[in-house]
Scaffold this motif. Structure first.
Motif, PDB file in Angstrom:
ATOM      1  N   GLU A   1       6.192 -39.990  20.179  1.00 55.35           N
ATOM      2  CA  GLU A   1       6.905 -39.119  19.414  1.00 55.35           C
ATOM      3  C   GLU A   1       7.068 -39.780  17.908  1.00 55.35           C
ATOM      4  OE1 GLU A   1      11.304 -37.380  20.160  1.00 55.35           O
ATOM      5  OE2 GLU A   1      11.007 -39.028  20.876  1.00 55.35           O
ATOM      6  N   THR A   2       7.422 -38.558  17.207  1.00 52.55           N
ATOM      7  CA  THR A   2       7.292 -39.049  15.586  1.00 52.55           C
ATOM      8  C   THR A   2       8.653 -39.644  15.442  1.00 52.55           C
ATOM      9  OG1 THR A   2       6.030 -37.157  15.040  1.00 52.55           O
ATOM     10  CG2 THR A   2       7.430 -38.019  13.427  1.00 52.55           C
ATOM     11  N   ILE A   3       8.583 -40.535  14.415  1.00 50.64           N
ATOM     12  CA  ILE A   3       9.667 -41.253  13.878  1.00 50.64           C
ATOM     13  C   ILE A   3      10.013 -40.999  12.304  1.00 50.64           C
ATOM     14  CG2 ILE A   3      11.085 -43.417  13.528  1.00 50.64           C
ATOM     15  CD1 ILE A   3      10.230 -43.180  16.420  1.00 50.64           C
ATOM     16  N   PHE A   4      11.464 -40.492  12.350  1.00 53.28           N
ATOM     17  CA  PHE A   4      11.530 -40.302  10.707  1.00 53.28           C
ATOM     18  C   PHE A   4      12.623 -41.243  10.273  1.00 53.28           C
ATOM     19  CE2 PHE A   4      10.752 -36.216  12.893  1.00 53.28           C
ATOM     20  CZ  PHE A   4      10.016 -35.658  12.022  1.00 53.28           C
ATOM     21  N   ARG A   5      12.656 -41.360   8.851  1.00 50.95           N
ATOM     22  CA  ARG A   5      13.539 -42.419   8.416  1.00 50.95           C
ATOM     23  C   ARG A   5      14.717 -41.655   7.792  1.00 50.95           C
ATOM     24  NH1 ARG A   5      13.138 -47.270   8.178  1.00 50.95           N
ATOM     25  NH2 ARG A   5      14.549 -47.489   5.994  1.00 50.95           N
ATOM     26  N   ALA A   6      15.925 -42.005   7.890  1.00 49.23           N
ATOM     27  CA  ALA A   6      17.063 -41.464   7.418  1.00 49.23           C
ATOM     28  C   ALA A   6      18.134 -42.649   6.935  1.00 49.23           C
ATOM     29  CB  ALA A   6      17.733 -40.442   8.568  1.00 49.23           C
ATOM     30  N   GLY A   7      19.281 -41.963   6.369  1.00 52.27           N
ATOM     31  CA  GLY A   7      20.280 -42.576   6.024  1.00 52.27           C
ATOM     32  C   GLY A   7      21.792 -41.967   6.199  1.00 52.27           C
ATOM     33  N   CYS A   8      22.657 -42.703   6.298  1.00 51.32           N
ATOM     34  CA  CYS A   8      24.108 -42.284   6.554  1.00 51.32           C
ATOM     35  C   CYS A   8      24.593 -42.300   5.274  1.00 51.32           C
ATOM     36  CB  CYS A   8      24.565 -43.013   7.521  1.00 51.32           C
ATOM     37  SG  CYS A   8      26.655 -42.347   7.655  1.00 51.32           S
ATOM     38  N   PRO A   9      25.280 -41.045   4.702  1.00 50.72           N
ATOM     39  CA  PRO A   9      26.041 -41.116   3.534  1.00 50.72           C
ATOM     40  C   PRO A   9      27.472 -41.704   3.661  1.00 50.72           C
ATOM     41  CG  PRO A   9      26.075 -38.976   4.423  1.00 50.72           C
ATOM     42  CD  PRO A   9      25.420 -39.748   5.299  1.00 50.72           C
ATOM     43  N   ASP A  10      28.044 -41.860   4.816  1.00 47.36           N
ATOM     44  CA  ASP A  10      29.172 -42.785   5.013  1.00 47.36           C
ATOM     45  C   ASP A  10      29.138 -44.082   4.920  1.00 47.36           C
ATOM     46  OD1 ASP A  10      30.655 -40.366   4.971  1.00 47.36           O
ATOM     47  OD2 ASP A  10      31.121 -40.252   7.033  1.00 47.36           O
ATOM     48  N   CYS A  11      28.448 -44.773   6.006  1.00 45.67           N
ATOM     49  CA  CYS A  11      28.176 -46.176   6.055  1.00 45.67           C
ATOM     50  C   CYS A  11      27.155 -46.857   5.250  1.00 45.67           C
ATOM     51  CB  CYS A  11      28.480 -46.560   7.487  1.00 45.67           C
ATOM     52  SG  CYS A  11      26.431 -46.280   8.353  1.00 45.67           S
TER      53      CYS A  11
ATOM     54  N   THR B   1      23.962 -46.942   5.840  1.00 42.27           N
ATOM     55  CA  THR B   1      22.903 -47.556   6.575  1.00 42.27           C
ATOM     56  C   THR B   1      21.493 -46.859   6.440  1.00 42.27           C
ATOM     57  OG1 THR B   1      24.638 -48.468   8.040  1.00 42.27           O
ATOM     58  CG2 THR B   1      22.455 -48.582   8.934  1.00 42.27           C
ATOM     59  N   ASP B   2      20.662 -47.471   6.265  1.00 38.74           N
ATOM     60  CA  ASP B   2      19.330 -46.831   6.624  1.00 38.74           C
ATOM     61  C   ASP B   2      18.649 -47.233   8.113  1.00 38.74           C
ATOM     62  OD1 ASP B   2      19.164 -45.773   4.179  1.00 38.74           O
ATOM     63  OD2 ASP B   2      18.317 -47.406   3.190  1.00 38.74           O
ATOM     64  N   PHE B   3      18.083 -46.130   8.605  1.00 36.05           N
ATOM     65  CA  PHE B   3      17.588 -46.325  10.145  1.00 36.05           C
ATOM     66  C   PHE B   3      16.518 -45.326  10.393  1.00 36.05           C
ATOM     67  CE2 PHE B   3      21.543 -44.105   9.669  1.00 36.05           C
ATOM     68  CZ  PHE B   3      20.955 -42.776   9.845  1.00 36.05           C
ATOM     69  N   GLU B   4      15.654 -45.471  11.573  1.00 34.09           N
ATOM     70  CA  GLU B   4      14.680 -44.814  11.862  1.00 34.09           C
ATOM     71  C   GLU B   4      15.242 -43.911  13.276  1.00 34.09           C
ATOM     72  OE1 GLU B   4      11.633 -47.189  13.017  1.00 34.09           O
ATOM     73  OE2 GLU B   4      10.906 -47.270  10.962  1.00 34.09           O
ATOM     74  N   LEU B   5      15.102 -42.707  13.203  1.00 37.40           N
ATOM     75  CA  LEU B   5      15.215 -41.716  14.347  1.00 37.40           C
ATOM     76  C   LEU B   5      14.140 -41.198  14.808  1.00 37.40           C
ATOM     77  CD1 LEU B   5      18.341 -39.931  12.575  1.00 37.40           C
ATOM     78  CD2 LEU B   5      18.452 -41.441  14.389  1.00 37.40           C
ATOM     79  N   ARG B   6      14.029 -40.864  16.251  1.00 36.37           N
ATOM     80  CA  ARG B   6      13.098 -40.062  16.873  1.00 36.37           C
ATOM     81  C   ARG B   6      13.413 -38.654  16.710  1.00 36.37           C
ATOM     82  NH1 ARG B   6      10.605 -42.656  21.461  1.00 36.37           N
ATOM     83  NH2 ARG B   6      11.186 -44.812  21.536  1.00 36.37           N
ATOM     84  N   ALA B   7      12.451 -37.991  16.708  1.00 37.86           N
ATOM     85  CA  ALA B   7      12.272 -36.462  16.429  1.00 37.86           C
ATOM     86  C   ALA B   7      13.570 -35.683  17.272  1.00 37.86           C
ATOM     87  CB  ALA B   7      11.096 -35.628  16.588  1.00 37.86           C
ATOM     88  N   SER B   8      13.639 -36.336  18.766  1.00 39.75           N
ATOM     89  CA  SER B   8      14.736 -35.753  19.613  1.00 39.75           C
ATOM     90  C   SER B   8      16.079 -36.062  19.130  1.00 39.75           C
ATOM     91  CB  SER B   8      14.417 -36.375  20.870  1.00 39.75           C
ATOM     92  OG  SER B   8      14.356 -37.910  21.004  1.00 39.75           O
ATOM     93  N   ALA B   9      16.482 -37.215  18.114  1.00 43.18           N
ATOM     94  CA  ALA B   9      17.644 -37.276  17.639  1.00 43.18           C
ATOM     95  C   ALA B   9      18.077 -36.414  16.559  1.00 43.18           C
ATOM     96  CB  ALA B   9      17.637 -38.560  17.156  1.00 43.18           C
ATOM     97  N   LEU B  10      17.103 -35.567  16.068  1.00 47.01           N
ATOM     98  CA  LEU B  10      17.283 -34.552  15.012  1.00 47.01           C
ATOM     99  C   LEU B  10      17.356 -32.886  15.449  1.00 47.01           C
ATOM    100  CD1 LEU B  10      15.009 -36.473  12.848  1.00 47.01           C
ATOM    101  CD2 LEU B  10      17.429 -35.959  11.887  1.00 47.01           C
TER     102      LEU B  10
END
Length: 112
Positions: A41-51, A53-62
């Motif tokens: 599964e493809t992994i995407f990098r994302a970031g939270c505007p509130d906390c 934090t930078d992290f990686e998410l699987r396609a199924s989490a988006l």
């Protein structure tokens, strides 16, 4: 009846002989798929505007929502650190990357 069986048998034998001389080898299912590997599964990098934090998410989490305009086209996810529901605008390039990476897509239709 045995006559017909004999004729069919002879035709089958000649068909097999013709097939044996053909240049296309028979391939079993096991052989055909032997070199294939598991799809990752493809992994995407994302970031939270509130906390922040930078992290990686699987396609199924988006989730990608495509609307009639750029204002109604966005992607969303839940921050794994703080649990905030995040919604960010998605331009053409982001839409292309997310759909190509297997992200679930929802097409929004106007009621007019």
């Amino acid at each position: 009846m045995s006559e017909k069986t004999g004729v069919a048998g002879k035709a089958g034998a000649s068909d097999r002989a013709a097939g044996a001389s053909s240049s296309v080898p028979e391939v079993s299912v096991v052989t055909a798929f032997a070199g294939m590997r598991r799809v990752v599964e493809t992994i995407f990098r994302a970031g939270c505007p509130d906390c922040r934090t930078d992290f990686e998410l699987r396609a199924s989490a988006l989730m990608l929502a495509i609307g009639a305009s750029s204002r109604t086209t966005f992607y969303s996810f839940t921050c794994p650190e703080c649990g905030t529901a995040v919604r960010k605008p998605a331009g053409e390039r982001i839409v292309e990357l997310l759909t190509g990476g297997g992200v679930r897509t929802l097409r929004l239709h106007s009621t007019v």
